[in-house]
Design a protein around this motif. Structure first.
Motif, PDB file in Angstrom:
ATOM      1  N   ALA A  35     -10.459  46.718 -55.349  1.00 27.29           N
ATOM      2  CA  ALA A  35     -10.285  45.316 -54.964  1.00 27.29           C
ATOM      3  C   ALA A  35     -11.070  44.994 -53.695  1.00 27.29           C
ATOM      4  O   ALA A  35     -11.694  43.927 -53.584  1.00 27.29           O
ATOM      5  CB  ALA A  35      -8.804  45.007 -54.759  1.00 27.29           C
ATOM      6  N   LYS A  49     -14.845  44.842 -54.592  1.00 27.85           N
ATOM      7  CA  LYS A  49     -15.195  43.621 -55.325  1.00 27.85           C
ATOM      8  C   LYS A  49     -15.190  42.397 -54.403  1.00 27.85           C
ATOM      9  O   LYS A  49     -15.927  41.440 -54.628  1.00 27.85           O
ATOM     10  CB  LYS A  49     -14.222  43.409 -56.478  1.00 27.85           C
ATOM     11  N   ALA A  50     -14.335  42.424 -53.374  1.00 32.47           N
ATOM     12  CA  ALA A  50     -14.222  41.291 -52.454  1.00 32.47           C
ATOM     13  C   ALA A  50     -15.115  41.450 -51.227  1.00 32.47           C
ATOM     14  O   ALA A  50     -14.973  40.683 -50.263  1.00 32.47           O
ATOM     15  CB  ALA A  50     -12.766  41.121 -52.013  1.00 32.47           C
ATOM     16  N   ARG A  82      -9.325  37.681 -49.684  1.00 32.76           N
ATOM     17  CA  ARG A  82      -9.699  37.597 -51.091  1.00 32.76           C
ATOM     18  C   ARG A  82      -9.172  38.807 -51.863  1.00 32.76           C
ATOM     19  O   ARG A  82      -8.653  38.680 -52.985  1.00 32.76           O
ATOM     20  CB  ARG A  82     -11.219  37.513 -51.210  1.00 32.76           C
ATOM     21  N   ALA A  83      -9.269  39.989 -51.264  1.00 29.30           N
ATOM     22  CA  ALA A  83      -8.783  41.198 -51.933  1.00 29.30           C
ATOM     23  C   ALA A  83      -7.274  41.142 -52.142  1.00 29.30           C
ATOM     24  O   ALA A  83      -6.770  41.530 -53.206  1.00 29.30           O
ATOM     25  CB  ALA A  83      -9.167  42.431 -51.120  1.00 29.30           C
ATOM     26  N   ASP A  98      -5.444  38.432 -52.445  1.00 27.98           N
ATOM     27  CA  ASP A  98      -5.177  37.459 -53.514  1.00 27.98           C
ATOM     28  C   ASP A  98      -5.415  38.077 -54.882  1.00 27.98           C
ATOM     29  O   ASP A  98      -4.637  37.867 -55.825  1.00 27.98           O
ATOM     30  CB  ASP A  98      -6.064  36.218 -53.335  1.00 27.98           C
ATOM     31  N   ASN A  99      -6.489  38.845 -55.015  1.00 23.69           N
ATOM     32  CA  ASN A  99      -6.797  39.478 -56.299  1.00 23.69           C
ATOM     33  C   ASN A  99      -5.740  40.499 -56.706  1.00 23.69           C
ATOM     34  O   ASN A  99      -5.457  40.684 -57.892  1.00 23.69           O
ATOM     35  CB  ASN A  99      -8.179  40.142 -56.237  1.00 23.69           C
ATOM     36  N   LEU A 100      -5.169  41.160 -55.715  1.00 21.46           N
ATOM     37  CA  LEU A 100      -4.131  42.156 -55.990  1.00 21.46           C
ATOM     38  C   LEU A 100      -2.755  41.530 -56.152  1.00 21.46           C
ATOM     39  O   LEU A 100      -1.811  42.191 -56.596  1.00 21.46           O
ATOM     40  CB  LEU A 100      -4.085  43.199 -54.867  1.00 21.46           C
ATOM     41  N   GLY A 101      -2.631  40.249 -55.718  1.00 24.55           N
ATOM     42  CA  GLY A 101      -1.341  39.581 -55.804  1.00 24.55           C
ATOM     43  C   GLY A 101      -0.357  40.019 -54.740  1.00 24.55           C
ATOM     44  O   GLY A 101       0.861  40.009 -54.955  1.00 24.55           O
TER      45      GLY A 101
END
Length: 461
Positions: free
Chosen positions: A427, A430-431, A437-438, A440-443
């Motif tokens: 994550a 990718k961010a 951002r990371a 948010d992507n991981l929740g």
């Protein structure tokens, strides 16, 4: 500012009395009939009613009886004609605060008004104190002996007696309002109101009205005067939760109130002076919000005089046994299950769970277990995390055969850590290592991501 309703069918008396009261600093409403007065009384936060005894239709005595059925504590002063002694006695028996005979002396009336509003303030204060008496212990319902929590108790002890503004930060569910209440309860304002307002989720116009109140007709739906949280908290503490969600335009108005201790209601022009201590809380990084232009720097420094940061539960796992027992005792009382217990194995399991919802999530888990457990004993099975998948069988790992890629004797924590470390590393990559951002992507929250970065040594080289 006390609010008084004057009721009389004679226009001259309404004009004379309302002018006299306004000169004395009271906010005044007038009604030419008892029926009109009842409509105002039901819609407005009043401190006193002054009514004539003899009026066409519903008289003053009937008005008094109806007012007492709506609000038994609201004081009513009766104005009677000379010789109406029997009616005056009946009014006093019904609950009138006092009666005066026409023509009355202005000074006598003002003394009676002053006594009535002071009495009403005492009655309301006693009611509020009785409602809050269970929380007036040293640190309200705060539980924990972790070294970081002890530091927080020390900060509360130092800052509470002062008028200083306090900013409380921490993730959702860490107990920010409990800290705010502890500061208030240990302050010189402890007998004055503690008023809270959550700034999140309200449109700007409604939030402004909640803060400062509004006049009748200020906007569509404003059918009556309403006092705002600042006015209600006068002399006490105003707790602004989720202050980081406040719109910039309202931040300007909040800053002005903090600096000048005055404001106007929405739709009003009269300046109202208040003495309020501000305690604010947020789960955001306000310094970062300032840098991105989402929060005013001058307001940030006004609020952040003393900063109290609450650690997430995963950073104070040594407090979990104490917290678990505290919640078990709480729900044993509330659910009328005096024999409720929790197994030591259950407490050990609780210490291994992530608790991303922090203390609030732990409390919820104990409550659910207290309701559903058998034989009044909370077992490890009773506190298993809920399956959050939309449908069973949709998870990415349902068809994964772990035994094909992981040795069968590998401990479960080691397996989970390996998978989690890989997911976090991917994550971040990718961010481009932008943590927000990371996360948010991981929740997950940014602070939780930062904890995992430190845990697995994934800092950017």
């Amino acid at each position: 500012m006390q609010t008084i309703l004057v009721v009389d069918d004679e226009p001259n008396y309404l004009v004379i009395l309302s002018e006299l009261l306004r000169d004395e600093g009271y906010e005044t409403f007038t009604a030419a009939s008892a029926e009109e007065a009842l409509k105002i009384a039901r819609q407005t936060d009043l401190d006193l009613i002054i009514t004539d005894m003899r009026m066409p239709g519903m008289d003053g005595l009937e008005l008094l009886k109806t007012v007492k059925s709506i609000n038994p504590s609201l004081p009513v002063i009766m104005i009677t004609a000379f010789g109406e002694v029997e009616k005056a006695v009946a009014a006093m028996r019904t609950g009138a605060f006092n009666y005066l005979t026409k023509p009355f002396d202005n000074d006598e009336l003002l003394v009676s008004i002053r006594k009535a509003v002071e009495h009403y303030e005492v009655v309301r204060e006693n009611t509020r104190l009785r409602a809050e008496i269970s929380e007036r212990t040293s640190y309200a319902r705060m539980v924990g002996k972790n070294p970081r929590m002890r530091e927080i108790y020390g900060l509360i002890e130092k800052v509470a007696p002062t008028p200083t503004s306090v900013l409380i930060t921490g993730e959702s569910g860490t107990g920010k309002e409990l800290v705010a209440r502890a500061v208030h309860s240990n302050s010189r304002r402890c007998e004055a109101p503690f008023i809270s307002l959550n700034c999140a989720g309200l449109p700007e116009s409604l939030l402004e009205s909640e803060l400062f109140g509004h006049e009748k007709g200020a906007f569509t739906g404003a059918v009556a005067l309403r006092k705002g949280r600042f006015e209600l908290a006068d002399g006490g503490t105003l707790f602004l939760d989720e202050v980081g969600e406040m719109p910039l335009s309202l931040q300007v108005k909040l800053l002005r109130v903090i600096q000048e201790r005055t404001f106007e209601r929405v739709g009003g022009s009269r300046t109202i002076k208040v003495d309020v201590r501000i305690i604010a809380a947020t789960n955001k990084d306000l310094k970062e919000e300032v840098e991105t232009g989402k929060f005013r720097e001058d307001l940030y420094y006004r609020l952040n005089v003393v900063h109290i940061h609450l650690p997430p539960l995963r950073e104070r796992t040594d407090d979990i046994p104490m917290l678990a027992k505290h919640f078990v005792a709480k729900f044993a009382r509330e659910l009328h299950r005096p024999g409720l217990q929790i197994q030591p194995e259950t407490i050990s399991l609780l210490g291994t769970l992530p608790w991303e919802g922090n203390i609030r999530e732990l409390e919820n888990a104990i409550e659910r277990a207290a309701v559903l457990c058998s034989n009044e004993v909370i077992t490890p099975e009773d506190v298993q995390p809920e399956n959050t998948s939309d449908q069973p069988g949709d998870g990415w790992g349902d068809n994964l055969q772990l035994e094909q890629c992981i040795p069968p004797d590998t401990p479960l924590p080691e397996i989970l850590n390996t998978i989690e470390k890989k997911m976090v590393a991917e994550a971040l990559a990718k961010a481009d290592y932008v943590q927000t951002r990371a996360a948010d992507n991981l929740g997950i929250t940014k602070s939780l991501l930062q904890y995992k970065i430190k845990k697995y040594g994934l800092q950017k080289k």
